[in-house]
Design an enzyme around this catalytic site. Structure first.
Site, PDB file in Angstrom:
ATOM      1  N   GLU A 170     -18.809  -5.292  11.325  1.00 47.16           N
ATOM      2  CA  GLU A 170     -19.720  -4.483  12.121  1.00 47.16           C
ATOM      3  C   GLU A 170     -20.740  -5.331  12.880  1.00 47.16           C
ATOM      4  O   GLU A 170     -21.081  -5.036  14.032  1.00 47.16           O
ATOM      5  CB  GLU A 170     -20.446  -3.479  11.211  1.00 47.16           C
ATOM      6  CG  GLU A 170     -19.538  -2.439  10.576  1.00 47.16           C
ATOM      7  CD  GLU A 170     -18.921  -2.901   9.259  1.00 47.16           C
ATOM      8  OE1 GLU A 170     -18.216  -2.102   8.625  1.00 47.16           O
ATOM      9  OE2 GLU A 170     -19.141  -4.076   8.870  1.00 47.16           O
ATOM     10  N   LYS A 222       0.851  -1.189   0.000  1.00 50.65           N
ATOM     11  CA  LYS A 222       0.000   0.000   0.000  1.00 50.65           C
ATOM     12  C   LYS A 222       0.888   1.240   0.000  1.00 50.65           C
ATOM     13  O   LYS A 222       1.837   1.339   0.784  1.00 50.65           O
ATOM     14  CB  LYS A 222      -0.917  -0.012   1.221  1.00 50.65           C
ATOM     15  CG  LYS A 222      -1.996   1.062   1.194  1.00 50.65           C
ATOM     16  CD  LYS A 222      -3.070   0.807   2.236  1.00 50.65           C
ATOM     17  CE  LYS A 222      -4.166   1.854   2.153  1.00 50.65           C
ATOM     18  NZ  LYS A 222      -5.286   1.585   3.060  1.00 50.65           N
ATOM     19  N   ARG A 272     -24.899  -1.701   8.524  1.00 51.89           N
ATOM     20  CA  ARG A 272     -24.698  -3.113   8.214  1.00 51.89           C
ATOM     21  C   ARG A 272     -25.065  -4.016   9.387  1.00 51.89           C
ATOM     22  O   ARG A 272     -25.266  -5.210   9.215  1.00 51.89           O
ATOM     23  CB  ARG A 272     -23.229  -3.354   7.858  1.00 51.89           C
ATOM     24  CG  ARG A 272     -22.802  -2.658   6.588  1.00 51.89           C
ATOM     25  CD  ARG A 272     -21.352  -2.938   6.267  1.00 51.89           C
ATOM     26  NE  ARG A 272     -21.157  -2.915   4.830  1.00 51.89           N
ATOM     27  CZ  ARG A 272     -20.167  -3.508   4.204  1.00 51.89           C
ATOM     28  NH1 ARG A 272     -19.274  -4.191   4.885  1.00 51.89           N
ATOM     29  NH2 ARG A 272     -20.058  -3.450   2.891  1.00 51.89           N
TER      30      ARG A 272
END
Length: 587
Positions: A336, A248, A364
């Site tokens: 979540e 990344k 969610r």
């Protein structure tokens, strides 16, 4: 900037005019272009830099948009956008009326699926693949690129479980960079770390056990390795899984070294990579930091306090608690639903869980909020960050539904602080021992007070406050949007202002008094009008047969696109000038 190769690419078919030997140079130009634009216009940086070679290879080898390509999460897709006809408008990324920061079906035929949240790509691509099979389109390719720790989410596992027993022509590419916004966590992350150095683990793993043709891990920055495996997998039918290792922030040394900061770094010097300091001197703190510092302060005196977040340690400022109380702070990854029910389990044992999730992400876990928390009346404290309009991330990230969806749940208390002191006080009040769950919603960005570290005070549940007396017109606000009212009323000294604080339970004693004293009532919220705070006021008035004239100000029945918070408030009629205009028309 001279982009000899990149300037020739208008659509992916132009890529095929290049030789494979030219692609490393194209990758260099594409990285430089992303860095140059994001340095000034801001946005997500590290994720897209990490998949430059993979992006080029996919569009070079496959026939997009005929072959369907899904990105997960969407902030990896800047290179994809640039190579699919949006290079000349990329400088408008995330700006009002500009292109979205995420793939969006309405924006381009190359964006096959809208992906602002994580872990949806495998389900979506599988659905596409099954549909293609039913239509007899047997040669069409369906590719899901899933990265930034999204593979660890429950939905991704659900889709893998289904795909593995299907005959769908689907290729799942795991962009394994070991980090989401914060470093990845969990047993799967530990396995993926080990498999990079121990090839024997790759030969006997969970993905192969789910009936996938597994290959990798390979270097995602090496075109030869990418082409070799992608060509092989392109010609193989059925479910396939390619494990790709990337870095990344690749190509910008600072972004590689500090991947958390450079996920979305703000403005920086494109040549040196150094972040341009924001002049925060004299500014009030961010609400997330008020939460972070306050929960640490409370946890020192209350050993039952637990902090929980799904992959948002930095964004929620729970990293402050992790540093001081590592055994009482839990980052559960992009999960979540698990975060909510984990908190519920802790609450059954007398702990005091503060479950911190962004407003748009906690959607969610709505089933778990209802069934696992509210139905059992467990005192979980939901700290809902990024409530209201969040700005440039747009429709997928605005937290404008929480007042509505939380208010609909029995047993739930719903509170929105007007400022930092009220946030501190409700956090303090909540950990004293509530008998039911509470949702505390607060916005992204900075507060309004400089002196906010005051002694704690208990907030009586279900009480509003009168901020200013008046006659004829009363404005009822909830949350930090009420500060717009304070500014607007500088020109209207006779207008009253009430901060209701709770949308559930309402302060009915105060409302009876307001309805008796004022002809005109205006409600203001930075959430959707339908079913929100204004609706709650109208329901109260209807129940008690009040005939006051009421104007509800909030987000109307549409998805809000991207722009600055100030631009979006104006566009939705909840900014200072819109409030002034409305008051003027009633006066």
């Amino acid at each position: 900037m001279i982009n000899a190769l990149l300037d020739t690419i208008k659509i992916p078919s132009d890529l095929k005019k290049l030789t494979k030997d030219q692609l490393p140079k194209l990758a260099e130009e594409l990285r430089a272009f992303i860095i140059d634009i994001v340095a000034t216009k801001q946005g997500h940086l590290g994720a897209s830099l990490g998949v430059v070679e993979l992006t080029i290879a996919l569009h070079y080898l496959f026939d997009t948009p005929k072959d369907l390509l899904v990105w997960d999460v969407g902030h990896q897709a800047y290179g994809h956008k640039i190579l699919t006809g949006r290079k000349d408008v990329f400088h408008t990324n995330r700006q009002l009326d500009g292109i979205s920061g995420f793939p969006k079906i309405a924006e381009s035929k190359y964006d096959t699926f809208g992906v602002g949240h994580s872990s949806t790509s495998i389900s979506a691509a599988l659905g596409m693949a099954i549909a293609s099979s039913l239509k007899g389109e047997t040669e069409k390719q369906h590719i899901a690129v899933i990265g930034d720790a999204s593979i660890a989410s429950g939905m991704a596992f659900e889709a893998l479980n289904h795909a593995g027993v299907s005959e769908a022509n689907i290729l799942i590419i795991l962009n394994d960079n070991a980090i989401g916004i914060d470093p990845s966590v969990g047993a799967l992350k530990e396995y993926l770390t080990k498999v990079k150095t121990d090839r024997s683990l790759a030969q006997n793993n969970i993905i192969k056990a789910l009936n996938f043709d597994y290959s990798g891990p390979i270097d995602g920055h090496n075109f030869k390795s990418l082409f070799r495996e992608l060509k092989r997998l392109k010609n193989k039918k059925g479910p396939k899984f390619l494990h790709v290792i990337t870095t990344k922030g690749k190509g910008l040394s600072q972004a590689e070294k500090d991947q958390v900061t450079y996920h979305s770094p703000g403005q920086f010097d494109a040549k040196t990579g150094e972040i341009i300091p924001k002049n925060s001197k004299g500014l009030s703190p961010k609400y997330q930091d008020v939460f972070g510092e306050t929960i640490v302060e409370l946890a020192r005196g209350n050993t039952k306090i637990i902090g929980i977040t799904p992959a948002m340690l930095s964004g929620s400022s729970l990293k402050m608690m992790l540093k001081e109380f590592p055994k009482r702070t839990f980052d559960v990854g992009i999960a979540e639903q698990h975060a909510v029910t984990l908190a519920a389990g802790m609450a059954t044992q007398g702990m005091i869980p503060f479950c911190n999730i962004y407003s748009t992400f906690i959607q969610r876990a709505y089933d778990q909020i209802i069934h696992d928390v509210a139905l059992q009346n467990l005192p979980v404290i939901f700290c809902i960050d990024r409530a209201g309009l969040v700005g440039e991330d747009g429709a997928t990230h605005h937290g404008v539904f929480d007042l509505t969806y939380m208010r609909a749940i029995p047993n739930m208390i719903v509170f929105a602080p007007r400022n930092e002191v009220e946030l501190r006080n409700i956090l303090y009040t909540s950990q004293l021992g509530l008998n039911q769950p509470i949702a505390i919603r607060y916005p992204r960005g900075r507060g309004v007070l400089f002196d906010w570290k005051k002694p704690f005070e208990i907030i009586e549940i279900g009480t509003g406050v009168c901020l200013r007396d008046g006659k004829d017109i009363a404005i009822l606000s909830i949350g930090t949007i009420g500060n717009n009212v304070t500014k607007a009323l500088e020109e209207f000294p006779s207008v009253a202002h009430y901060d209701m604080r709770f949308s559930k339970p309402l302060d009915e004693n105060l409302l009876h008094s307001i309805c008796a004293d004022f002809k005109h009532i205006i409600t203001l919220e930075d959430g959707v009008e339908k079913g929100g705070f204004g609706s709650a006021i109208l329901e109260f008035m209807g129940k008690h047969n009040y005939k006051n004239k009421v104007k509800v100000l909030g987000i109307q029945d549409h998805f809000v696109e991207h722009g600055t918070i100030e631009e979006l408030q104006k566009k939705n009629g909840i900014d200072v000038s819109s409030i002034k205009k409305l008051i003027g028309s009633l006066s």
